[in-house]
Design a protein around this motif. Structure first.
Motif, PDB file in Angstrom:
ATOM      1  N   ASP A  10       2.041   6.961   0.137  1.00 60.97           N
ATOM      2  CA  ASP A  10       1.120   6.186  -0.305  1.00 60.97           C
ATOM      3  C   ASP A  10       0.862   5.767  -1.986  1.00 60.97           C
TER       4      ASP A  10
ATOM      5  N   ASN B  22      -0.101   8.817  -4.235  1.00 64.39           N
ATOM      6  CA  ASN B  22      -1.318   9.483  -4.159  1.00 64.39           C
ATOM      7  C   ASN B  22      -0.927  10.931  -3.566  1.00 64.39           C
TER       8      ASN B  22
ATOM      9  N   HIS C  34      -6.516  -0.044   2.997  1.00 64.99           N
ATOM     10  CA  HIS C  34      -6.081   1.150   2.861  1.00 64.99           C
ATOM     11  C   HIS C  34      -5.895   1.134   1.105  1.00 64.99           C
TER      12      HIS C  34
ATOM     13  N   ARG D 268      -8.244   5.246   1.844  1.00 67.79           N
ATOM     14  CA  ARG D 268      -7.522   4.830   0.373  1.00 67.79           C
ATOM     15  C   ARG D 268      -6.517   5.441   0.044  1.00 67.79           C
ATOM     16  N   ASN D 269      -6.500   6.807  -0.106  1.00 65.42           N
ATOM     17  CA  ASN D 269      -6.030   7.673  -0.837  1.00 65.42           C
ATOM     18  C   ASN D 269      -5.015   8.698  -0.059  1.00 65.42           C
ATOM     19  N   CYS D 270      -5.235   8.642   1.285  1.00 71.42           N
ATOM     20  CA  CYS D 270      -4.339   9.408   2.044  1.00 71.42           C
ATOM     21  C   CYS D 270      -3.049   8.335   2.544  1.00 71.42           C
TER      22      CYS D 270
ATOM     23  N   ASN E 289       0.762  -1.177   0.078  1.00 71.18           N
ATOM     24  CA  ASN E 289       0.046  -0.165   0.034  1.00 71.18           C
ATOM     25  C   ASN E 289       0.670   1.266   0.202  1.00 71.18           C
TER      26      ASN E 289
HETATM   27 CA    CA Z   1      -3.520   3.691  -0.166  1.00 72.43          CA
END
Ligand code: CA
Ligand code: QV4
Length: 493
Positions: free
Chosen positions: A165, A134, A199, A156-158, A100
């Motif tokens: 990430d 990201n 995540h 998921r994006n931070c 991740n």
């Molecule tokens: Ca992620």
């Protein structure tokens, strides 16, 4: 992805947390193979950040720097030797895959000598650059880190605790991650624990897995997909659910160990209610879960996965392990820990960062085995406790049989059989069991595999006589160290 590809007649894995590859190789050959373990979850295998403040914490291995196989557990050649020796011993290897993210927001050097700058997403050892993480376009928190677990997009994006990430939506990033996992598959691993799956978007996981090779056909047969366990901590209070991940493998069932701790440790629930444990308690299907009492995070207060039973409560740990391994629900993992000097201040262990037993140069210590089968130098080796490994064998013997003859003789006195092959009686509190119980087993003399073993046709512990009607007498003092009796047809005189 939910088949662990155990060799025939095996059904339990062990997490040898922070062990070196040379020690795991030896353990497969001298212990895990002969004792019937299915496999080993190993600590992350790829190059990680060298963290010096604090000094070489265990968690540095969750900060990848490159996909070179070089860590405190060993180098690539040692990893290859371990995988082939373990497969030869009938023991599978599952890798903890940290895909991740990369390191925290600082720069430094990795365990293989690669440089990195986590803040700028620069990892020349892969290589990954700023476009591969990201950022402001899809993470909208002020500092780029996750704060609100109620917002799936943010989760998921931070950045998880500031960790760079990876942009898993990108084909380049997917190719690099799949390349790493395929290298391990081609070496001969049987599967992966996927770190921080919560995540990652389920669709991105599909994007990576669609690039994976099948397992080696010489070891596993043709057309076999890797075993996958996705780390999703879902205690019921967040919008992200375990069920979003069933399509790409099993999930870590954190509820399992916490519920058993309620019963056997905190006594805030009663063992008699375990009659429908598993799906009946709102947990996922037996084919979707990996079950465990504790893991490397919640045994030291990391991650929010509840308060479990650990090796620090040995009596309760052995009771709950016996229950887990005797019970048909799910696929089980035993934790094998190392000790560290806990130091609680205001409810927090100030030492929960401490890495494995180490030498003066911070290299990880060998695991040395004592004459009585225990381990030295702070390696706890729960998987070598008789009450644990004899129940691993119990589970192998009763595989495929249903839970039957459930009996609650008191609020915390329970007993059940596995078909006509095995039977267990447990006193989960301080009470005294003194009862004739239907075991469901054929008549004969059985060795209790908790108080001893079956060796050379004799019992080294208690013997249990089952009469022609399947009944036997059980006298179990709940105050004793091991208030459990377990018998099976593989340990019958
Ligand atoms: Ca992620
Ligand atoms: C610090 C600050 C942050 C700041 C950051 C800036 O705390 O607020 O944003 O610096 O760079 C370590 C430190 C942590 C530090 C971070 C980055 O403990 O303080 O942030 O590094 O430098 C393990 C440890 C973490 C550790 C991490 C990386 O538990 O403490 O962070 O490794 O070394 C949730 C998740 C779940 C996760 C669980 C712990 O949903 O996925 O938290 N579990 C897995 C692993 C776990 C691992 C990770 C995920 C990350 O099982 O062991 O975290 O790979 O529940």
């Amino acid at each position: 992805y939910s088949d662990p590809h155990c060799a025939a007649g095996r059904d339990t894995i062990v997490h040898l947390f922070e062990w070196k590859w040379t020690d795991i190789k030896a353990e497969c050959e001298r212990f895990l193979g002969p004792m019937g373990y299915c496999g080993v979850q190993v600590s992350p295998v790829n190059e990680n950040a060298v963290v010096t403040n604090p000094s070489r914490p265990w968690y540095e291995r969750y900060q990848p720097v490159s996909y070179n196989l070089n860590t405190r557990s060993g180098n690539e050649q040692q990893f290859r030797d371990m995988v082939s020796a373990c497969n030869k011993a009938g023991v599978r290897i599952y890798v903890d895959a940290v895909i991740n993210h990369m390191t925290g927001s600082y720069s430094g050097q990795g365990t293989g000598g690669s440089s990195f700058d986590g803040g700028a997403c620069r990892f020349p050892g892969v290589p990954f650059g700023p476009n591969d993480c990201n950022g402001g376009d899809n993470c909208h928190t002020s500092d780029g880190s996750i704060h609100n677990y109620g917002n799936p997009e943010e989760v998921r994006n931070c950045r998880l605790v500031g960790l760079a990430d990876l942009r898993l939506g990108s084909d380049y990033v997917r190719d690099k991650i799949a390349g790493f996992m395929n290298n391990l598959i081609d070496i001969g691993v049987a599967g992966f624990r996927v770190d921080a799956a919560k995540h990652m978007w389920p669709g991105d996981i599909v994007g990576v897995f669609s690039r994976l090779h099948n397992l080696r056909s010489d070891t596993f047969g043709s057309g076999k997909k890797p075993f996958i366990v996705q780390e999703v901590i879902d205690m019921g209070g967040e919008p992200i659910k375990m069920s979003e991940y069933f399509g790409t493998g099993r999930v870590t069932n954190f509820i399992f160990g916490v519920k058993l701790a309620d019963v056997f440790l905190r006594h805030s629930n009663q063992a008699k209610w375990l009659s429908n444990f598993g799906e009946g308690w709102g947990m996922p299907s037996t084919y979707d879960v990996l079950n465990f009492l504790s893991n490397h995070d919640n045994q030291r207060g990391h991650g929010g996965g509840g308060a479990p039973i650990t090796f620090r409560e040995p009596k309760e740990m052995k009771i709950a392990t016996a229950f887990m391994l005797a019970h048909p629900y799910g696929f089980p993992r035993v934790m094998s820990s190392y000790d560290w000097p806990v130091n609680y201040q205001n409810g927090n262990d100030q030492n929960n960062w401490m890495g494995p037993p180490h030498n003066g140069d911070m290299s990880t210590k060998d695991v040395r085995i004592n004459a009585d089968n225990t381990c030295n130098d702070g390696w706890i080796c729960e998987h070598r406790w008789r009450q644990v490994y004899n129940m691993v064998a119990f589970r192998n013997v009763v595989a495929g049989t249903p839970l039957q003859n459930w009996q609650a003789l008191g609020d915390n006195q329970i007993a059940f059989s596995r078909g006509t092959k095995g039977f267990i009686a447990i006193v989960g509190d301080g009470s005294h069991m003194n009862s004739d119980i239907n075991t469901g087993l054929p008549s004969g003399d059985y060795c209790d595999v908790i108080s001893g073993s079956y060796e050379n046709g004799e019992c080294t512990g208690k013997t249990v006589h089952v009469d022609g009607s399947g009944h036997a007498h059980f006298n179990i003092n709940g105050q004793s160290d091991d208030p459990v009796v377990a018998i099976h047809i593989g340990a019958k005189k």
